[in-house]
Every structure is written in structure tokens, then in C-alpha cells.
Design a protein around this motif. Structure first.
Motif, mmCIF file in Angstrom:
data_model
loop_
_atom_site.group_PDB
_atom_site.id
_atom_site.type_symbol
_atom_site.label_atom_id
_atom_site.label_comp_id
_atom_site.label_asym_id
_atom_site.label_seq_id
_atom_site.Cartn_x
_atom_site.Cartn_y
_atom_site.Cartn_z
ATOM 1 N N LYS A 184 0.826 -1.215 0.000
ATOM 2 C CA LYS A 184 0.000 0.000 0.000
ATOM 3 C C LYS A 184 0.858 1.262 0.000
ATOM 4 O O LYS A 184 0.511 2.262 -0.620
ATOM 5 C CB LYS A 184 -0.922 0.007 1.227
ATOM 6 C CG LYS A 184 -2.055 -1.008 1.165
ATOM 7 C CD LYS A 184 -2.921 -0.927 2.409
ATOM 8 C CE LYS A 184 -4.096 -1.904 2.322
ATOM 9 N NZ LYS A 184 -4.931 -1.858 3.553
ATOM 10 N N ASN A 185 1.997 1.181 0.708
ATOM 11 C CA ASN A 185 2.894 2.338 0.792
ATOM 12 C C ASN A 185 3.912 2.381 -0.339
ATOM 13 O O ASN A 185 4.780 3.263 -0.368
ATOM 14 C CB ASN A 185 3.635 2.326 2.134
ATOM 15 C CG ASN A 185 2.704 2.476 3.318
ATOM 16 O OD1 ASN A 185 1.663 3.129 3.223
ATOM 17 N ND2 ASN A 185 3.046 1.856 4.438
ATOM 18 N N ASN A 186 3.806 1.390 -1.239
ATOM 19 C CA ASN A 186 4.722 1.294 -2.378
ATOM 20 C C ASN A 186 6.181 1.137 -1.938
ATOM 21 O O ASN A 186 7.095 1.683 -2.569
ATOM 22 C CB ASN A 186 4.577 2.531 -3.287
ATOM 23 C CG ASN A 186 5.095 2.265 -4.688
ATOM 24 O OD1 ASN A 186 5.047 1.131 -5.178
ATOM 25 N ND2 ASN A 186 5.614 3.292 -5.335
ATOM 26 N N THR A 187 6.385 0.397 -0.850
ATOM 27 C CA THR A 187 7.739 0.169 -0.347
ATOM 28 C C THR A 187 8.114 -1.313 -0.327
ATOM 29 O O THR A 187 9.180 -1.677 0.160
ATOM 30 C CB THR A 187 7.886 0.729 1.089
ATOM 31 O OG1 THR A 187 6.889 0.138 1.939
ATOM 32 C CG2 THR A 187 7.732 2.248 1.097
ATOM 33 N N GLU A 188 7.231 -2.145 -0.863
ATOM 34 C CA GLU A 188 7.527 -3.583 -0.896
ATOM 35 C C GLU A 188 8.614 -3.868 -1.937
ATOM 36 O O GLU A 188 8.519 -3.426 -3.084
ATOM 37 C CB GLU A 188 6.247 -4.364 -1.250
ATOM 38 C CG GLU A 188 6.447 -5.862 -1.370
ATOM 39 C CD GLU A 188 6.651 -6.575 -0.050
ATOM 40 O OE1 GLU A 188 6.715 -7.811 -0.031
ATOM 41 O OE2 GLU A 188 6.755 -5.892 0.994
ATOM 42 N N PRO A 189 9.677 -4.594 -1.528
ATOM 43 C CA PRO A 189 10.764 -4.908 -2.471
ATOM 44 C C PRO A 189 10.266 -5.700 -3.674
ATOM 45 O O PRO A 189 9.397 -6.575 -3.532
ATOM 46 C CB PRO A 189 11.729 -5.748 -1.620
ATOM 47 C CG PRO A 189 11.416 -5.391 -0.204
ATOM 48 C CD PRO A 189 9.946 -5.121 -0.176
ATOM 49 N N LYS A 190 10.824 -5.393 -4.835
ATOM 50 C CA LYS A 190 10.449 -6.118 -6.057
ATOM 51 C C LYS A 190 11.601 -6.988 -6.524
ATOM 52 O O LYS A 190 12.760 -6.730 -6.210
ATOM 53 C CB LYS A 190 10.065 -5.122 -7.158
ATOM 54 C CG LYS A 190 8.788 -4.344 -6.854
ATOM 55 C CD LYS A 190 8.344 -3.514 -8.059
ATOM 56 C CE LYS A 190 7.026 -2.806 -7.773
ATOM 57 N NZ LYS A 190 6.548 -2.034 -8.949
ATOM 58 N N ILE A 191 11.236 -8.036 -7.263
ATOM 59 C CA ILE A 191 12.251 -8.945 -7.804
ATOM 60 C C ILE A 191 12.994 -8.242 -8.938
ATOM 61 O O ILE A 191 12.402 -7.926 -9.971
ATOM 62 C CB ILE A 191 11.598 -10.245 -8.326
ATOM 63 C CG1 ILE A 191 10.837 -10.960 -7.209
ATOM 64 C CG2 ILE A 191 12.643 -11.147 -8.947
ATOM 65 C CD1 ILE A 191 11.703 -11.467 -6.098
ATOM 66 N N LYS A 192 14.275 -8.033 -8.754
ATOM 67 C CA LYS A 192 15.053 -7.289 -9.733
ATOM 68 C C LYS A 192 15.533 -8.157 -10.895
ATOM 69 O O LYS A 192 15.742 -7.671 -12.000
ATOM 70 C CB LYS A 192 16.253 -6.620 -9.043
ATOM 71 C CG LYS A 192 15.839 -5.571 -8.007
ATOM 72 C CD LYS A 192 17.050 -4.974 -7.318
ATOM 73 C CE LYS A 192 16.633 -3.944 -6.284
ATOM 74 N NZ LYS A 192 17.812 -3.369 -5.575
ATOM 75 N N TRP A 193 15.749 -9.458 -10.617
ATOM 76 C CA TRP A 193 16.301 -10.330 -11.652
ATOM 77 C C TRP A 193 15.240 -10.858 -12.617
ATOM 78 O O TRP A 193 15.562 -11.485 -13.616
ATOM 79 C CB TRP A 193 17.048 -11.486 -11.031
ATOM 80 C CG TRP A 193 16.289 -12.235 -9.966
ATOM 81 C CD1 TRP A 193 16.347 -12.026 -8.618
ATOM 82 C CD2 TRP A 193 15.363 -13.302 -10.144
ATOM 83 N NE1 TRP A 193 15.509 -12.891 -7.957
ATOM 84 C CE2 TRP A 193 14.898 -13.683 -8.866
ATOM 85 C CE3 TRP A 193 14.883 -13.980 -11.273
ATOM 86 C CZ2 TRP A 193 13.970 -14.718 -8.680
ATOM 87 C CZ3 TRP A 193 13.958 -14.999 -11.090
ATOM 88 C CH2 TRP A 193 13.510 -15.362 -9.810
ATOM 89 N N LEU A 194 13.956 -10.566 -12.300
ATOM 90 C CA LEU A 194 12.891 -11.035 -13.175
ATOM 91 C C LEU A 194 12.588 -9.973 -14.234
ATOM 92 O O LEU A 194 12.252 -8.839 -13.930
ATOM 93 C CB LEU A 194 11.623 -11.306 -12.344
ATOM 94 C CG LEU A 194 10.471 -12.001 -13.075
ATOM 95 C CD1 LEU A 194 10.885 -13.397 -13.521
ATOM 96 C CD2 LEU A 194 9.269 -12.099 -12.133
ATOM 97 N N GLY A 195 12.703 -10.365 -15.502
ATOM 98 C CA GLY A 195 12.544 -9.396 -16.591
ATOM 99 C C GLY A 195 11.154 -8.906 -16.799
ATOM 100 O O GLY A 195 10.204 -9.387 -16.236
#
Length: 195
Positions: A184-195
Motif C-alpha cells: 500500500k505504501n509502495n515500499t515492498e521490495p520487487k524482484i530485480k532479476w525477473l525481466g
């Protein structure tokens, strides 16, 4: 025998795969890294793709093995009811001070033991959601909810399946409550290695 299967299933789920892989393979206590969670997601982030895949596969197999215990010991009880305790064990492992992972991989392993088609659909939903949103937490929540809706539509006569999937869906959402706040706060880490 029923008590034995329940305890055996819980103990299987309690095996802290991420902790073992981290310490044995990397000399790292994963509980002190990243989110501190003993699950595949934190393993991917902390130890890398190879370790993450190993932990994911083993955690799935924990659930599958637990689910197959009634078959192995010829006990007439629904696979899902026994496998559920592996999910509980994964989240609250006796071997790691009751602080474990979020039971997504282990729960999917239980589904594999019960019906491989439901397992494959769940994995497909997870992969698509992960590709679209790049967040493991969100993909886990989406796949748990959608597979419950799928079962509600196509397996409405299987009451035990519906109840277990409903419980697991609520459990997965609850275990991801902090992730939901970060999403909701847009601070959740995202998978960087996934294209």
C-alpha cells in the motif's frame, strides 16, 4: 496413528530449510538477514537464486511428503487434513523457536499430493502474478485467493478442499499483513532479476 501422522506432518513442516541452507552452504544465519523470515523469498533476496530454488523445492516436498503420509501408512484420512499441519509447522517450527516462513511453498506441496492439477494451476497463477507485479508477497496472496475461487467454482462438492483452501488463503493473507502494508505504501521490495 492419527496423532502420529499429525505430529509427523508438523515435524516435517518444521524442518527449517532456509536456515539449514544458509548456515551449511553460506555460513549465514538467514534469520539475521533481510526480513529475517525463514522462507524462500528471503532466501532469494539474501542468498541468491540458486539457494532460493533449493529452499523452494525442498519446502514444496515437505508439504508433498506430509500430504502423502496417510497413503504411506495406509490410514483412511484426507490428505489435506494431515498436510495442513506441515504448513503450520513451516510457519511455527519447533526447530527454530516457532519463527518460520509463510507456508506458501509448503502449502502448495500439500496440494501437489492431493491433486497435481490444482498444484499446477496454482503455480501458473503465481508465475503470471509474479511476472506482472514483481512481488513474491503479492503473487502469493493472489494465487491463494484465486485457487480458492477456482475450487469454489469447479470443485464445489469437495467440502474439505474448499475448507482447507479457505483456511490457507486466510492464513497466507494474515502472514503477509506487513507485506500488504508495504504494498500500500509502495515500499515492498520487487524482484530485480525477473525481466
Amino acid at each position: 496413528m492419527l496423532v502420529f501422522l499429525v505430529v509427523f506432518s508438523y515435524l516435517l513442516g518444521s524442518i527449517p530449510t532456509a536456515l539449514i541452507v544458509g548456515k551449511a552452504g553460506y555460513g549465514i544465519d538467514i534469520r539475521k538477514q533481510g526480513s529475517g523470515n525463514l522462507g524462500a523469498t528471503n532466501t532469494f533476496r539474501t542468498l541468491g537464486v540458486k539457494a532460493g530454488i533449493i529452499v523452494t523445492v525442498v519446502d514444496i516436498l515437505k508439504g508433498t511428503t506430509a500430504g502423502l503420509l496417510p497413503v504411506i501408512f495406509s490410514v483412511d484420512i484426507n490428505i489435506l487434513l494431515i498436510g495442513l499441519f506441515a504448513s503450520i509447522g513451516h510457519s511455527f517450527p519447533i526447530f527454530a523457536k516457532f519463527k518460520g516462513g509463510k507456508a506458501v511453498a509448503t502449502s502448495s506441496g500439500v496440494l501437489l499430493a492431493y491433486d497435481y492439477r490444482i498444484f499446477l494451476i496454482t503455480i501458473l497463477i503465481f508465475i503470471i502474478s509474479l511476472y506482472l507485479f514483481k512481488m513474491v508477497s503479492l503473487a502469493s496472496i493472489i494465487s491463494s485467493v484465486i485457487i480458492f475461487i477456482y475450487a469454489l467454482i469447479f470443485s464445489s462438492s469437495d467440502i474439505i478442499l474448499l475448507v482447507v483452501l479457505g483456511v490457507l488463503s486466510i492464513f497466507v493473507i494474515y502472514r503477509h499483513k506487513e507485506n500488504i502494508k508495504r504494498i500500500k505504501n509502495n515500499t515492498e521490495p520487487k524482484i530485480k532479476w525477473l525481466g
